[in-house]
Design a protein around this motif. Sequence first.
Motif, mmCIF file in Angstrom:
data_model
loop_
_atom_site.group_PDB
_atom_site.id
_atom_site.type_symbol
_atom_site.label_atom_id
_atom_site.label_comp_id
_atom_site.label_asym_id
_atom_site.label_seq_id
_atom_site.Cartn_x
_atom_site.Cartn_y
_atom_site.Cartn_z
ATOM 1 N N SER A 1 0.824 -1.206 0.000
ATOM 2 C CA SER A 1 0.000 0.000 0.000
ATOM 3 C C SER A 1 0.861 1.261 0.000
ATOM 4 C CB SER A 1 -0.938 0.006 1.197
ATOM 5 O OG SER A 1 -0.197 -0.037 2.398
ATOM 6 N N GLU A 2 2.039 1.206 0.612
ATOM 7 C CA GLU A 2 3.009 2.304 0.575
ATOM 8 C C GLU A 2 4.391 1.717 0.308
ATOM 9 O OE1 GLU A 2 2.885 5.044 3.807
ATOM 10 O OE2 GLU A 2 0.698 5.033 3.876
ATOM 11 N N PRO A 3 4.743 1.543 -0.975
ATOM 12 C CA PRO A 3 6.009 0.880 -1.306
ATOM 13 C C PRO A 3 7.230 1.755 -1.052
ATOM 14 C CG PRO A 3 4.966 1.668 -3.287
ATOM 15 C CD PRO A 3 4.007 1.929 -2.160
ATOM 16 N N SER A 4 8.379 1.099 -0.899
ATOM 17 C CA SER A 4 9.656 1.812 -0.863
ATOM 18 C C SER A 4 10.327 1.591 -2.219
ATOM 19 C CB SER A 4 10.542 1.305 0.274
ATOM 20 O OG SER A 4 10.795 -0.066 0.117
ATOM 21 N N CYS A 5 11.225 2.477 -2.588
ATOM 22 C CA CYS A 5 11.879 2.414 -3.895
ATOM 23 C C CYS A 5 12.703 1.127 -4.016
ATOM 24 C CB CYS A 5 12.767 3.635 -4.084
ATOM 25 S SG CYS A 5 13.628 3.653 -5.660
ATOM 26 N N PRO A 6 12.505 0.350 -5.067
ATOM 27 C CA PRO A 6 13.281 -0.876 -5.245
ATOM 28 C C PRO A 6 14.741 -0.611 -5.621
ATOM 29 C CG PRO A 6 11.810 -0.572 -7.092
ATOM 30 C CD PRO A 6 11.494 0.503 -6.095
ATOM 31 N N MET A 7 15.051 0.598 -6.075
ATOM 32 C CA MET A 7 16.411 0.920 -6.498
ATOM 33 C C MET A 7 17.259 1.495 -5.369
ATOM 34 S SD MET A 7 16.149 -0.071 -9.537
ATOM 35 C CE MET A 7 17.180 0.587 -10.796
ATOM 36 N N CYS A 8 16.678 2.432 -4.579
ATOM 37 C CA CYS A 8 17.478 3.109 -3.556
ATOM 38 C C CYS A 8 16.880 3.011 -2.158
ATOM 39 C CB CYS A 8 17.691 4.574 -3.938
ATOM 40 S SG CYS A 8 16.187 5.565 -3.913
ATOM 41 N N SER A 9 15.751 2.340 -2.001
ATOM 42 C CA SER A 9 15.069 2.114 -0.715
ATOM 43 C C SER A 9 14.531 3.392 -0.071
ATOM 44 C CB SER A 9 15.973 1.375 0.266
ATOM 45 O OG SER A 9 16.346 0.131 -0.272
ATOM 46 N N SER A 10 14.378 4.468 -0.829
ATOM 47 C CA SER A 10 13.774 5.700 -0.307
ATOM 48 C C SER A 10 12.256 5.545 -0.296
ATOM 49 C CB SER A 10 14.136 6.890 -1.190
ATOM 50 O OG SER A 10 15.514 7.132 -1.156
ATOM 51 N N THR A 11 11.592 6.484 0.363
ATOM 52 C CA THR A 11 10.137 6.460 0.352
ATOM 53 C C THR A 11 9.632 6.891 -1.023
ATOM 54 O OG1 THR A 11 10.035 8.720 1.168
ATOM 55 C CG2 THR A 11 9.956 6.970 2.814
ATOM 56 N N MET A 12 8.419 6.490 -1.349
ATOM 57 C CA MET A 12 7.831 6.848 -2.632
ATOM 58 C C MET A 12 6.570 7.669 -2.387
ATOM 59 S SD MET A 12 8.498 3.501 -4.968
ATOM 60 C CE MET A 12 8.716 4.389 -6.487
ATOM 61 N N THR A 13 6.299 8.606 -3.292
ATOM 62 C CA THR A 13 5.127 9.467 -3.170
ATOM 63 C C THR A 13 4.163 9.176 -4.317
ATOM 64 O OG1 THR A 13 6.241 11.213 -4.411
ATOM 65 C CG2 THR A 13 6.390 11.307 -2.016
ATOM 66 N N GLN A 14 2.873 9.382 -4.052
ATOM 67 C CA GLN A 14 1.873 9.156 -5.087
ATOM 68 C C GLN A 14 1.817 10.331 -6.035
ATOM 69 O OE1 GLN A 14 -1.715 8.258 -2.855
ATOM 70 N NE2 GLN A 14 -1.610 6.188 -3.676
ATOM 71 N N GLY A 15 1.518 10.024 -7.287
ATOM 72 C CA GLY A 15 1.375 11.043 -8.305
ATOM 73 C C GLY A 15 0.616 10.467 -9.484
ATOM 74 N N SER A 16 0.677 11.133 -10.617
ATOM 75 C CA SER A 16 0.037 10.618 -11.822
ATOM 76 C C SER A 16 0.876 10.989 -13.037
ATOM 77 C CB SER A 16 -1.385 11.158 -11.958
ATOM 78 O OG SER A 16 -1.344 12.541 -12.153
ATOM 79 N N ARG A 17 0.753 10.172 -14.078
ATOM 80 C CA ARG A 17 1.457 10.392 -15.340
ATOM 81 C C ARG A 17 0.536 10.022 -16.489
ATOM 82 N NH1 ARG A 17 7.757 8.859 -15.386
ATOM 83 N NH2 ARG A 17 8.308 9.778 -13.400
ATOM 84 N N LEU A 18 0.788 10.613 -17.624
ATOM 85 C CA LEU A 18 0.070 10.265 -18.838
ATOM 86 C C LEU A 18 0.815 9.097 -19.471
ATOM 87 C CD1 LEU A 18 -2.311 11.091 -20.628
ATOM 88 C CD2 LEU A 18 -0.734 12.527 -21.894
ATOM 89 N N LEU A 19 0.217 7.889 -19.377
ATOM 90 C CA LEU A 19 0.880 6.671 -19.838
ATOM 91 C C LEU A 19 -0.021 5.899 -20.806
ATOM 92 C CD1 LEU A 19 2.208 5.388 -16.395
ATOM 93 C CD2 LEU A 19 3.522 6.542 -18.175
ATOM 94 N N PRO A 20 0.585 5.052 -21.647
ATOM 95 C CA PRO A 20 -0.224 4.198 -22.524
ATOM 96 C C PRO A 20 -1.098 3.255 -21.700
ATOM 97 C CG PRO A 20 2.067 4.192 -23.233
ATOM 98 C CD PRO A 20 2.015 4.907 -21.915
ATOM 99 N N VAL A 21 -2.264 2.952 -22.223
ATOM 100 C CA VAL A 21 -3.206 2.062 -21.546
ATOM 101 C C VAL A 21 -2.694 0.625 -21.658
ATOM 102 C CG1 VAL A 21 -5.572 1.209 -21.533
ATOM 103 C CG2 VAL A 21 -5.115 3.594 -22.064
ATOM 104 N N LEU A 22 -2.676 -0.092 -20.541
ATOM 105 C CA LEU A 22 -2.296 -1.499 -20.530
ATOM 106 C C LEU A 22 -3.513 -2.347 -20.247
ATOM 107 C CD1 LEU A 22 1.037 -1.542 -18.485
ATOM 108 C CD2 LEU A 22 0.747 -1.583 -20.958
ATOM 109 N N LYS A 23 -3.597 -3.482 -20.924
ATOM 110 C CA LYS A 23 -4.688 -4.418 -20.664
ATOM 111 C C LYS A 23 -4.135 -5.579 -19.859
ATOM 112 C CE LYS A 23 -7.104 -3.283 -24.886
ATOM 113 N NZ LYS A 23 -7.585 -3.769 -26.175
ATOM 114 N N LYS A 24 -4.812 -5.896 -18.773
ATOM 115 C CA LYS A 24 -4.364 -7.021 -17.940
ATOM 116 C C LYS A 24 -4.999 -8.291 -18.416
ATOM 117 C CE LYS A 24 -3.249 -5.002 -13.535
ATOM 118 N NZ LYS A 24 -3.546 -5.004 -12.140
#
Length: 61
Positions: free
Chosen positions: A38-61
């Motif tokens: 629910s609140e992940p830490s960065c897999p690269m540097c182990s810092s905290t991560m913040t929520q945001g939004s980006r314009l990304l291509p739609v993925l189908k699961k």
Amino acid sequence: MYYSKKNVEPTPEEQTAVWTCSDDSCGCWMRDNFSFQSEPSCPMCSSTMTQGSRLLPVLKK
């Protein structure tokens, strides 16, 4: 020879919820729906991560 440019449809994009690393020197981010925590830490540097939004291509699961 004959070369034709195909009319390629643009990839549909949408505003997507993402987690972004809070460390300015790290450019890591991940889609919210691909996060296992629910609140992940960065897999690269182990810092905290913040929520945001980006314009990304739609993925189908």
